[in-house]
Design an enzyme around this catalytic site. Structure first.
Site, PDB file in Angstrom:
ATOM      1  CE  LYS A 260     -10.210 -38.978 -15.349  1.00  0.00           C
ATOM      2  NZ  LYS A 260      -9.713 -38.855 -16.745  1.00  0.00           N
TER       3      LYS A 260
ATOM      4  NE  ARG B 127     -14.583 -32.601 -17.093  1.00  0.00           N
ATOM      5  CZ  ARG B 127     -13.965 -33.543 -17.776  1.00  0.00           C
ATOM      6  NH1 ARG B 127     -12.670 -33.469 -17.962  1.00  0.00           N
ATOM      7  NH2 ARG B 127     -14.638 -34.545 -18.293  1.00  0.00           N
TER       8      ARG B 127
ATOM      9  NE  ARG C  34      -8.184 -44.835 -26.347  1.00  0.00           N
ATOM     10  CZ  ARG C  34      -8.752 -43.976 -25.522  1.00  0.00           C
ATOM     11  NH1 ARG C  34      -9.529 -43.018 -26.001  1.00  0.00           N
ATOM     12  NH2 ARG C  34      -8.568 -44.051 -24.217  1.00  0.00           N
TER      13      ARG C  34
ATOM     14  NE  ARG D  84     -13.054 -42.795 -31.108  1.00  0.00           N
ATOM     15  CZ  ARG D  84     -13.557 -43.524 -30.121  1.00  0.00           C
ATOM     16  NH1 ARG D  84     -14.806 -43.922 -30.155  1.00  0.00           N
ATOM     17  NH2 ARG D  84     -12.808 -43.857 -29.081  1.00  0.00           N
TER      18      ARG D  84
ATOM     19  NE  ARG E   3      -9.450 -35.326 -24.990  1.00  0.00           N
ATOM     20  CZ  ARG E   3      -9.794 -36.616 -25.002  1.00  0.00           C
ATOM     21  NH1 ARG E   3      -9.493 -37.362 -26.053  1.00  0.00           N
ATOM     22  NH2 ARG E   3     -10.426 -37.149 -23.985  1.00  0.00           N
TER      23      ARG E   3
END
Length: 214
Positions: A13, A88, A127, A160, A171
């Site tokens: 997004k 949120r 990633r 990470r 998450r």
């Protein structure tokens, strides 16, 4: 053109928000940027936010809403804005709705970039970040010329903690609990537009511009 971006972490997004902001010449606003700017400039709101953050606490909804409202009053928001990462939660959305209503305004588009959880876990766990310069790559979509070595500075690449599958799963769980209800909230208001975030970035953007207008 007042827009809210919705979507799970890693759905893309933020990328779409930047492309929309560039095309329609409106600011891309994230709460993180607002916090940092106010703290850096030493504003009263910034000092309040910093006190919570320094104590390891979440900034309360009322203060976050106040910071956002202060930001969207600025001159560069005359033609509109994109809010990314806010609201949120339902209480934040209701506070924003109420404040905008008092000004005779409302959110016109809530864009939901929809990507299944399993796709997001794959995306984010692929990633890699350089320990030296911070450049980011992806082992599938944006690999380095030499495996495990940064193209920019030849530093070592790492996965990470934020991108580890177990962290991503947590998450996503928080997102579904807190933020998913916003999809129903904006759908009920008739401003929700859902796009398929699993396809190419440019295809997603073309879909968004269809309903925003060329």
């Amino acid at each position: 053109m007042k827009i809210i971006m919705l979507g799970a972490p890693g759905a893309g997004k933020g990328t779409q928000a930047k492309m929309i902001a560039a095309k329609y010449d409106i600011p891309h606003i994230s709460t993180g940027d607002i916090f940092r700017a106010n703290i850096k400039n030493g504003t009263e709101l910034g000092k309040k936010a910093k006190a919570y953050m320094d104590a390891g606490q979440l900034v309360p909804d009322e203060l976050t809403v106040e910071l956002v409202l202060d930001r969207i009053k600025q001159k560069d928001c005359i033609k509109g804005y994109i809010l990314d990462g806010f609201p949120r939660t339902i209480p934040q959305a209701e506070a924003l709705d109420s404040a905008l209503n008092d000004r005779g305004e409302k959110i016109e588009y809530a864009i939901n970039v929809d990507v299944p959880d399993e796709n997001i876990v794959k995306r984010m766990s692929g990633r890699r970040a350089c320990v030296n310069c911070g450049a980011t790559y992806h082992i599938v979509y944006n690999p380095t010329k030499e495996e495990g070595i940064c193209d920019v500075c030849k530093g070592e690449l790492i996965l990470r903690d934020d991108d580890k599958p177990e962290t991503v799963a947590k998450r996503l769980s928080v997102y579904h609990d807190q933020t998913q209800p916003l999809i129903d909230h904006y759908d009920a208001k008739g401003v929700l537009h859902t796009v398929d975030g699993t396809v190419d970035i440019d295809v997603v953007f073309a879909e968004i511009t269809k309903f925003l207008g060329e």
